[in-house]
Design an enzyme around this catalytic site. Sequence first.
Site, PDB file in Angstrom:
ATOM      1  N   GLN A   1       0.907  -1.206   0.063  1.00  0.00           N
ATOM      2  CA  GLN A   1       0.008  -0.008  -0.072  1.00  0.00           C
ATOM      3  C   GLN A   1       0.844   1.262  -0.115  1.00  0.00           C
ATOM      4  O   GLN A   1       1.166   1.751  -0.947  1.00  0.00           O
ATOM      5  CB  GLN A   1      -0.936  -0.143   1.303  1.00  0.00           C
ATOM      6  CG  GLN A   1      -1.724  -1.334   1.370  1.00  0.00           C
ATOM      7  CD  GLN A   1      -3.207  -0.884   0.853  1.00  0.00           C
ATOM      8  OE1 GLN A   1      -3.612   0.279   1.041  1.00  0.00           O
ATOM      9  NE2 GLN A   1      -3.915  -1.934   0.360  1.00  0.00           N
ATOM     10  N   THR A   2       1.581   1.596   1.105  1.00  0.00           N
ATOM     11  CA  THR A   2       2.394   2.647   1.172  1.00  0.00           C
ATOM     12  C   THR A   2       3.653   2.370   0.788  1.00  0.00           C
ATOM     13  O   THR A   2       4.596   1.895   1.365  1.00  0.00           O
ATOM     14  CB  THR A   2       2.359   3.001   2.632  1.00  0.00           C
ATOM     15  OG1 THR A   2       1.136   3.308   3.014  1.00  0.00           O
ATOM     16  CG2 THR A   2       2.771   4.668   2.700  1.00  0.00           C
ATOM     17  N   LEU A   3       4.059   2.988  -0.463  1.00  0.00           N
ATOM     18  CA  LEU A   3       5.473   2.467  -1.006  1.00  0.00           C
ATOM     19  C   LEU A   3       6.269   3.812  -0.720  1.00  0.00           C
ATOM     20  O   LEU A   3       7.657   3.854  -0.590  1.00  0.00           O
ATOM     21  CB  LEU A   3       5.553   2.327  -2.395  1.00  0.00           C
ATOM     22  CG  LEU A   3       5.263   0.929  -3.029  1.00  0.00           C
ATOM     23  CD1 LEU A   3       4.905   0.912  -4.261  1.00  0.00           C
ATOM     24  CD2 LEU A   3       6.341  -0.211  -2.248  1.00  0.00           C
ATOM     25  N   GLN A   4       5.623   4.978  -0.283  1.00  0.00           N
ATOM     26  CA  GLN A   4       6.106   6.077   0.087  1.00  0.00           C
ATOM     27  C   GLN A   4       5.231   6.948   0.590  1.00  0.00           C
ATOM     28  O   GLN A   4       4.061   6.920   0.151  1.00  0.00           O
ATOM     29  CB  GLN A   4       6.759   6.832  -1.182  1.00  0.00           C
ATOM     30  CG  GLN A   4       6.023   7.231  -2.102  1.00  0.00           C
ATOM     31  CD  GLN A   4       6.498   7.659  -3.478  1.00  0.00           C
ATOM     32  OE1 GLN A   4       7.084   8.945  -3.071  1.00  0.00           O
ATOM     33  NE2 GLN A   4       6.471   7.431  -4.869  1.00  0.00           N
TER      34      GLN A   4
END
Lengths: 223, 206, 262
Positions: free
Chosen positions: C31-34
């Site tokens: 989900q949160t790659l950055q």
Amino acid sequence: MSRFNPYGDSSGGSSLAIAGADFAILAGDTRHSTGFSIDSRDQSQIADLGDGLFLTSNGFSADAKQLVDDLRTQIKWYHHNNNDHKLSISAAARTTMMLLYGKRFFPYYVNPIMIGMADDGTGAVYSFDPLGSYDREPSRAAGHASELLMPFLDNQVTFANQLDPQTGEPRKRLDLDLQTAVDLVKDAFTGAAERQVQVGDTLEIVILTKDGVDRQYYDLRRD
Amino acid sequence: MSNPSEINGGSAVAMIGKDCVAIACDLRLGLQSVTVSGDFEKIFQYGGNFVAFTGLATDVQTVSTELRQKHALYEMVEERSMEPNTAAHLVSSMLYSRRFAPWFVGPLVAGINSTTGEPYVCSFDSIGSMDVSHDFVVTGTATNQLYGMAESLYEKDMSPEQLFETISQTLLCAADRDAITGSGGLVYVIEKNGKVTKKLLKSRQD
Amino acid sequence: MQHTQEKWGRPRDDVYGPYDASYLNSEPRTQTLQPTVTGTSVIGMKFNNGVVIAADNLASYGSLRRFIDQERLIKVGSETVVGVGGDVSDLQTIEEIMEGLEISESYDEPAQSLTAPNIHSYLQRIMYKRRSKLDPLWNALVIGGFKNDEPYLAFIDLLGTTYTAPAVASGFGSYLAIPILRKLVDREGDQQNVSKEQAVDAIKEAMKVLFYRDGRALDKYSLAILSKKDGKPDVEILKDVRVENQNWSMAKQIKGFGTQDE
């Protein structure tokens, strides 16, 4: 796009263990750092697992914490299933191996050291690699200063490279007395704190004998 | 192991005692994990100055030979012997002359100043940054192990005999925890009165 | 008849279409790659009777000052405050999780039984579990409260790394604020000699330095002061606190960019 790296470089400094004929020592510094930043000067890295077992796990500290939690759960269930029978250190070591190898393909990034009193009353030190391979040893160092501490332990605990002045033969192994061992631990850590920036603040020593547990604290350099 | 400084292996240490210095090295020469020689001495004598070179073996031989020429030239031109601190500065400027294509060596200089009688030890990085020490210096692939041993075994004002024992134990135990350092050791003890003792150490051959 | 052996026993291409092997070269779903919208540092320190935590009200979108009234201090239970840095959508997830925890804890016991060590442990396990799924909550958390009437202050990051200390900070705060806070509380126990006023002053000073030097910081922030009054916890969250006595005289000395007469 770079992948999320689940491992970090947060860790306790270093730890060290010595086994004697009727005692076992586990020592570690209380500095917790991430890279070159000091997070805390008072974070104990020695976990009391109960049943006279103590554990340090140097490496990635979030994994180290998870390993301790896993072990505590295992020990709790062992007690439930076996009428509160005390878990022996040999069984605890095997359990630790099972937990570590269970994560063979997403390993805990740690080098654990466990101490306790063996069934025959001798002090026991068990050390592990991150995947679970383990052994009982006379002494072991782990963490940032392991390379500095380990040759010193070879020399002073197992008398590596020492000759008997009388015979000229390799010096016979003899079991250290407790005070000598504690002094060795202090010398080893003051030396390591001198050269390894991740090691310092306070030295915590857990001393295990048939009479129980003793904890001692000594100052290390804080820069 | 693509790091040139760690292909051949090897380590050295030098220590200051009371009116004496000692310098020691291992004897191994290897190609990565394969040992090819057990009599590769890494300490070179230039008059009263003892210089150890660890690192890439070809550079160890090149630099030690080039230093021999520079030392001889200095003694001819100056008509006096070279002091240890001069030798150290010479090593430093030699290394810095190769700032952008360095020799992959980690030298140590040990000696006793002939006028003041002061013991002198000094270590360098591969581009000549000097580190003059008042106790001990280490270099090579077993650097960490040597620091661990030396920090805990070293004491001030040791006699030549005590210094020999301390530096030998430091080298031997450090070498046993580094796979590419070992195959025996070599120790020089240099005393203020000019006496130089060279001893070979037997150690594990694995 | 298929004449190529490797096709035997496989679904027919003319019926099912060719085999889609693209998953073999793909990466796990995450989900949160950055982080996208982010909050900067959170800082906190102990004093003789409690804990102070501060976080500014800016939510940045890269270098854009996107939201300037983002609250980043969450009160959980009756005597704990969690400060959140990093991704703001993940902050909101944590807010929801904390709400869920409060509700489930209030069914059979009064909610005040939830203490800082409880919340710290709970959040640590969430953060570690999410990093182990390679789907981290991209946050740094500072937890302040009490443990057996003593001040309690802890830190957790997106990997589940955690520690306690008398002064903690995330992000730029670990370089700029920690040295200021450690002048008062270097090691555990030092907080005994620090009053609430001293702690608040140190935190305000640190927030000022952060505003000066952290390009993603705001001079408007929230300040939580947790203390014990007659053994009862007292949580005071001051909002819209401003960085006071700013001195920008040095700005004129900086040459080389910006609008200048010469």
